[in-house]
Design a protein around this motif. Structure first.
Motif, PDB file in Angstrom:
ATOM      1  N   PHE A   1       2.310 -11.107 -12.382  1.00 44.16           N
ATOM      2  CA  PHE A   1       3.641 -10.541 -12.198  1.00 44.16           C
ATOM      3  C   PHE A   1       4.030 -10.382 -10.734  1.00 44.16           C
ATOM      4  O   PHE A   1       5.045  -9.790 -10.435  1.00 44.16           O
ATOM      5  N   GLY A   2       3.237 -10.914  -9.850  1.00 52.07           N
ATOM      6  CA  GLY A   2       3.589 -10.818  -8.439  1.00 52.07           C
ATOM      7  C   GLY A   2       3.063  -9.542  -7.818  1.00 52.07           C
ATOM      8  O   GLY A   2       2.991  -8.511  -8.465  1.00 52.07           O
TER       9      GLY A   2
ATOM     10  N   SER B   1      -2.000  -8.260  -2.455  1.00 55.81           N
ATOM     11  CA  SER B   1      -1.245  -7.091  -1.999  1.00 55.81           C
ATOM     12  C   SER B   1       0.119  -7.531  -1.505  1.00 55.81           C
ATOM     13  O   SER B   1       0.349  -8.708  -1.256  1.00 55.81           O
ATOM     14  N   ASP B   2       1.009  -6.577  -1.357  1.00 51.34           N
ATOM     15  CA  ASP B   2       2.383  -6.855  -0.944  1.00 51.34           C
ATOM     16  C   ASP B   2       2.424  -7.068   0.574  1.00 51.34           C
ATOM     17  O   ASP B   2       2.134  -6.155   1.325  1.00 51.34           O
ATOM     18  N   PRO B   3       2.784  -8.274   1.027  1.00 50.94           N
ATOM     19  CA  PRO B   3       2.737  -8.535   2.463  1.00 50.94           C
ATOM     20  C   PRO B   3       3.835  -7.845   3.251  1.00 50.94           C
ATOM     21  O   PRO B   3       3.809  -7.850   4.477  1.00 50.94           O
ATOM     22  N   ASN B   4       4.808  -7.267   2.563  1.00 54.55           N
ATOM     23  CA  ASN B   4       5.870  -6.588   3.303  1.00 54.55           C
ATOM     24  C   ASN B   4       5.558  -5.135   3.546  1.00 54.55           C
ATOM     25  O   ASN B   4       6.351  -4.412   4.137  1.00 54.55           O
TER      26      ASN B   4
ATOM     27  N   SER C   1       4.968 -13.206  -1.213  1.00 53.33           N
ATOM     28  CA  SER C   1       3.651 -13.802  -1.413  1.00 53.33           C
ATOM     29  C   SER C   1       3.575 -14.385  -2.812  1.00 53.33           C
ATOM     30  O   SER C   1       4.197 -13.894  -3.740  1.00 53.33           O
ATOM     31  N   SER C   2       2.821 -15.445  -2.935  1.00 51.93           N
ATOM     32  CA  SER C   2       2.557 -15.988  -4.268  1.00 51.93           C
ATOM     33  C   SER C   2       1.065 -15.866  -4.495  1.00 51.93           C
ATOM     34  O   SER C   2       0.279 -16.210  -3.625  1.00 51.93           O
TER      35      SER C   2
END
Lengths: 296, 325, 524
Positions: free
Chosen positions: A153-154, A239-242, C395-396
């Motif tokens: 799911f991202g 992990s979320d890169p933002n 990101s993917s």
């Protein structure tokens, strides 16, 4: 005359009842390790939330040459692979890591308490079903399953928090259920039940408040393990890169371990200290609750 | 209830659990965006719409959900976990290929953790105010609080970079493919040391603390006081009676922890490039190799269920209190 | 007498000198080479699969018709000679007479025809053999390739992993060659090495083909290719001697670190044909990016110098165009868009994108396909903030997800790395041709760029064998692309081959990196 007055005074003091919370607090304060943990935790929280006001550097901004070693060129903790300030990343990352820890623990506790409360209160078929449901989630490989959820799911703050929360609630459910089983049989509950009190009211307003102490201890554990969980997921690249979190700093700098180990060791150490502080506090709470130890 | 009856009940229930796990995983993967066809197409360097349709047909992805689910369940029932398009081999074969490495890692680390943990716990219980006791406390805090990959990385930096003693990763030097079994085993053991110690570190802390607490509780009980009053030698009291009765909780926890041990193994394998199920799972997830992912989830749930049943039975055997139930 | 003695002495001296120098450099036969490859190949047959993961082991198992030396000169391989007709419409190839497959069956022109057909039908690079109308086989060792137009890329397309000669008697059995079992097990190949074992995720083990048609080769008894995806692990293994060779090393930190090691040869020679260019790709149909001013502003904002110095640590050559700087067609005179933040801000102001109260004009997302690309994508965030663009990094979790996003145009910007594959016809045209805007296909014209003149130039350059003419055409192409900026090239991947100086000889002697037969490599 004075004698009776004195005696009465003494008797009054002995009769004053202390709430379980007050008892716990007293026990806690006497436990040096627990207090040390609390102090450490407070310092860490200050570092993360007040720190950026003193050191207002954007952790995303490339401020210097990459991999500047700590204490060089005025960068206390050095810079990472993009030349971003690690100290700033530690502060802002701390906010995020602890926030994720807290939120994931909240998700866990919400699910766990609901399941455990209903199971413990109603008993019978409902209990059986809910316990089987709990066992089902216990059997799932936690890290693998959350990895799959995040991968499918991202990776965003939301999915990571949910993924962690959804696999970790079973311990809370078990604790809640056993507390409910115990308290359900107590007199004051039976008394309330014989009245016209509705079930939900009994569960949430009568039993739950008294069941809270061990649940709180468990919840405390959950926060620590949620932080570790998020770090593991980030280390594996999910992990979320933002968003900068301690785990994310570790994950991004992982390819450079052998040349700039500090970029991985520092956030790892931050996580260690935080989880340590949390578990010291948790241990203190646990000891404060345990009646056998109270007699020591 | 007789032993056989209990076993049957547990196994039966375990099967139900397993089916539920499969259904959940299948559903999850189906509702998630993207599917195997995209993964295959991506791997081939891209494919236009007509090729995608062809791929979907070939893998039965255009069938209705329930029929796909039923097909999967029935194949799992005969231990056919599907075919990995990415590795070009059956998932079952793939898992069996990687399984020994993970089992080796898990069991060796658990044995290390249990033996050293119990030893430390016993020593600490014996001398409550000693250095050992303090060590156990610190160790248990470190073990819980330190992220396992951090421990692994620190060990790598220490023993590979700073003082090169151990190899950096992998399981065996591939050049030894034709070497004798003995030579290969030595080399594998050499590669096993760091990952094993890393994985053991978490549980060593836990077990030593648990043993200490358990021993302390038992040592304060009536049973022990009676034994002492009867004049039994301290050693005998300690080891034969106290220790034996403290093992119960240890076994329970060790069994319950198994699921967590597997999670730890995934991370340790990633840190040390240990070619087990953990690295397979990670690679499969990164390649969107859905059949393999589902196969691994199924398999690890299966193992956990089996271990739970096993633990339950062992507990009944060693702990007389439960036997009386 | 005196004269005779002198010349005899001289002759003996010369002979002795030659003998000693010969033994000093003389390759030795024998030994096992341990090298690393970076990903698990899907299977080992490069005829139906692109990518160096399959190519590196695949070129040991399967021979091609030609091979190229370091000077871009084609050398005989399975083809002992060849001839291009004057009109460029037919190429005659004469095969080596005594070559056999690993199972002993002779390699004939039928296999060559079959291989070309198979590659044409199954390989993702359609442009390699698209102009081939038929392959005639007048006798067992002659193949005549007939073309619909002159095809300058043909010779390169017949080398390395681009044309693996596969056995018709194995693959002609009706099964789909893409999933044929012989792709991973019991491989029947034509190359210098045979397959011993292929263990996914662990290694590929090869051993000498005793019946290899080049006498005396290969020198090595065995090659063990260990699959090691982790950069640091490979670096340590190379330093400790556990690995003797590794190709396609591109991590700047590793390259710098390994170069300091006295026993390691770290050479970037030999990757010119792979031609890997890294760029920032724009979805030219996305709302803001359809405006060329926005693309130009972003180009002015990106600091190539910083990226190459700080992120690439000076190991990677700058790439100003989509053609690799090592290619004879590279034009370095194009507009470079040297970093100029003031100008970038001006352009955006003039185009009407005003800054909001938070200093931002608008937002864009950026993707990256695999972990190595992440630092560059992350760099864009703070850098473009300076010109008022709020960048969100997406990101993917896996490559297929990214590939799907980009190929279905669900993106604003992405970092990408695309190979030239020798001749621009093979690897460059696909990025800019309006015919190649194919939904679902990664590494097609995912920028959705369309320019008639560009299409015409590429059409012409792909149909003539005249190098001077092609150079002029490609120069014009690069000038147009630098003005229109469907993508902004930044650097060429710093691929290096690392080998142990004391242990390995002849480590790199081609333009294809280690995706080339290692039959001349020897252990000292």
């Amino acid at each position: 005359m004075t004698d009776t007055a004195h005696t009465t005074e003494l008797k009054d003091e002995n009769v004053v009842a202390t709430s379980p919370w007050r008892e716990m607090a007293t026990m806690f304060v006497r436990n040096y390790a627990a207090v040390a943990g609390l102090v450490l935790l407070t310092l860490i929280i200050l570092f993360a939330f007040v720190g950026p006001l003193i050191h207002p550097v954007d952790p995303f901004e490339m401020v210097w040459a990459p991999f500047t070693t700590p204490m060089q060129d005025g960068f206390i903790l050095g810079t990472d692979y993009l030349g971003r300030d690690i100290l700033a990343a530690m502060m802002v990352g701390g906010q995020v890591s602890m926030a994720i820890g807290l939120s994931a623990a909240l998700v866990s506790v919400t699910i766990g308490v609901s399941v455990g409360a209903f199971a413990g209160y109603y008993g019978g078929l409902i209990e059986e079903l809910l316990m089987r449901f709990t066992e089902f989630f216990q059997v799932l490989p936690t890290l693998l399953f959350s990895m799959v959820i995040v991968a499918l799911f991202g990776a965003s703050l939301l999915t990571v928090t949910l993924a962690i929360g959804v696999v970790s609630w079973t311990a809370v459910a078990r604790v809640t259920r056993s507390e409910f089983l115990r308290i359900r049989e107590m007199e004051y509950v039976a008394a309330a039940r014989s009245g016209s009190a509705r079930d939900l009211y009994l569960i949430f307003n009568v039993i739950l408040p008294n069941a809270l102490p061990p649940i709180v201890v468990q919840a405390n554990l959950m926060v620590g393990s949620a932080i570790l969980f998020e770090a593991a997921l980030s280390f594996l690249g999910l992990s979320d890169p933002n968003v900068i979190s301690w785990g994310q700093v570790i994950g991004s700098n992982r390819p450079y371990i052998l040349d700039a180990g500090f970029a991985v060791a520092i956030p790892g150490f931050a996580i260690f200290l935080t989880v340590l502080a949390i578990s010291l506090v948790g241990d203190g709470l646990n000891d404060a609750l345990n009646p056998k130890l109270r007699q020591r | 209830m007789g032993f056989g009856q209990i076993l049957a009940k547990r196994v039966g229930y375990g099967l139900v659990l397993l089916i539920a796990v499969v259904v959940l995983n299948f559903t999850l993967i189906t509702i998630a965006p993207g599917d195997v066809a995209d993964a295959i197409a991506g791997d081939m360097g891209g494919a236009d719409a007509s090729v995608l349709v062809e791929i979907r047909q070939r893998y039965g992805l255009d069938q209705p959900f329930m029929s796909q689910l039923w097909r999967y369940l029935s194949s799992v029932a005969v231990m056919d976990l599907g075919y990995s398009y990415f590795y070009n081999t059956s998932v079952t074969e793939l898992i069996l290929q990687r399984l020994p490495a993970t089992l080796l890692l898990i069991f060796s680390s658990q044995i290390l953790a249990i033996s050293v943990g119990v030893l430390l716990g016993v020593m600490a219980a014996r001398k409550p105010n000693s250095l050992v006791n303090l060590c156990v406390t610190f160790l248990s805090l470190f073990g819980f609080a330190a992220p396992v990959f951090w421990t692994g990385i620190l060990l790598i930096i220490l023993f590979v970079s700073v003082h090169p003693v151990f190899p950096v990763g992998g399981m065996m030097n591939a050049a030894l493919i034709d070497a004798s079994f003995f030579e290969q085993s030595i080399n594998i053991a050499y590669h096993l040391v760091l990952p094993m110690v890393t994985l053991a570190s978490i549980y060593l802390a836990l077990y030593s603390r648990l043993t200490r607490a358990s021993m302390q509780e038992v040592l304060g009980s009536d049973y022990i006081r009676t034994a002492r009053a009867k004049g039994l030698r301290e050693n005998k009291v300690f080891y034969k009676h106290a220790l034996k009765n403290s093992l119960g909780p240890l076994v329970t926890v060790a069994g319950l922890q198994f699921s967590a041990v597997m999670s730890g193994a995934v991370v340790v394998e990633a840190v040390f490039n240990w070619p087990g199920l953990g690295t397979l799972a990670l690679q499969a997830i990164l390649a969107r190799d859905t059949p393999t992912i589902m196969g691994i989830l199924f398999f690890s749930s299966l193992v956990v269920i089996v271990v739970n049943i096993f633990t339950d039975l062992v507990l009944r055997m060693i702990d007389p209190r439960i036997r009386a139930e | 007498m005196k004269l005779a003695f002198k010349s005899l002495f001289a002759a003996t001296a010369v002979a002795a000198l030659m003998a000693t120098s010969a033994t000093a450099d003389e390759p030795k036969t024998g030994g096992t080479l341990t090298m690393a490859i970076q990903q698990t190949p899907r299977h080992l047959n490069p005829a139906v699969q692109s990518g160096t993961a399959t190519g590196v082991p695949g070129t040991q198992l399967f021979a091609s018709l030609l091979r190229y030396d370091e000077g871009w000169e084609p050398q005989p391989y399975l083809a002992e000679s060849w001839d291009v007709s004057a009109d460029g419409l037919s190429v005659t190839v004469n095969l080596v007479k005594d070559a056999v497959f690993h199972d002993g069956v002779p390699i004939t022109s039928e296999d060559v025809a079959f291989s070309i057909d198979t590659v044409k039908a199954n390989h993702p690079f359609k442009s390699m053999f698209a102009p081939v109308t038929e392959v005639a086989t007048p006798d067992a060792h002659t193949a005549v390739i007939k073309l619909s137009k002159p095809h300058p890329a043909l010779l390169l397309a017949m080398s390395s992993q681009l044309l693996a000669i596969i056995p018709k008697h194995v693959y002609g059995d009706g099964q789909d060659p893409k999933t044929h079992p012989a792709n991973s097990e019991n491989v029947v190949g034509s190359g210098p090495f045979k397959l011993v074992e292929f263990k996914k995720g662990e290694h590929v083990i090869l051993e000498r083909n005793e019946n290899y048609f080049m006498d005396g080769l290969p020198y090595l008894d065995r090659i063990v290719m260990r699959i090691m995806p982790d950069d640091s692990t490979r670096a340590i293994a190379l330093e400790s001697g556990e690995l003797q060779m590794s190709g396609f090393e591109s991590s700047p930190r590793n390259i710098v670190r390994l170069k300091k090691n006295a026993d390691l040869k770290v050479s970037n020679a030999g990757y010119a044909a792979i031609g890997p260019v890294n760029w920032l790709a724009f979805n030219t149909k996305a709302e803001k990016l359809s405006d060329p001013m926005v693309r130009k502003a972003i180009a002015y904002a990106v600091d190539r110098e910083f990226i190459n110095k700080a992120l690439n640590m000076g190991t990677a050559p700058t790439a100003l165009t989509g053609i690799h700087p090592g290619s004879p067609f590279y034009d370095e005179t194009v507009e470079a868009y040297d970093v100029d933040l003031a100008k970038a801000n001006q352009l955006l102001d003039a185009a009407g994108y005003n800054k909001g109260s938070d200093g931002m004009r608008f937002g864009l997302s950026i993707d990256y396909g695999w972990p190595a690309m992440k630092p560059y994508a992350e760099y864009m965030k703070p850098q473009l903030k300076k010109i008022g663009i709020d960048v969100t990094v997406r990101s993917s979790a896996d490559f297929p997800t990214w590939a799907k996003r980009i190929s279905t145009w669900d993106f604003d910007m992405t970092m990408d790395n695309v190979f030239n594959w020798g001749d621009p016809v093979i690897g460059v045209h696909r990025t800019y041709s309006s015919d190649n805007i194919k939904e679902g296909v990664i590494w097609s014209n995912t920028q959705q760029y369309s320019n008639d003149r560009v299409d015409a130039i590429m059409e012409e350059a792909g149909a003539t064998n005249d190098p001077a003419k092609r150079t002029a055409l490609y120069a014009e192409l690069q000038q147009i692309l630098a003005d229109e900026l469907p993508l902004y090239p930044i650097f060429a991947s710093p691929y290096h081959t690392v080998s142990s100086i004391s242990a390995v000889g002849n480590a790199s002697d081609s333009i294809w990196g280690t995706s080339t037969p290692l039959d001349r490599v020897y252990l000292k």
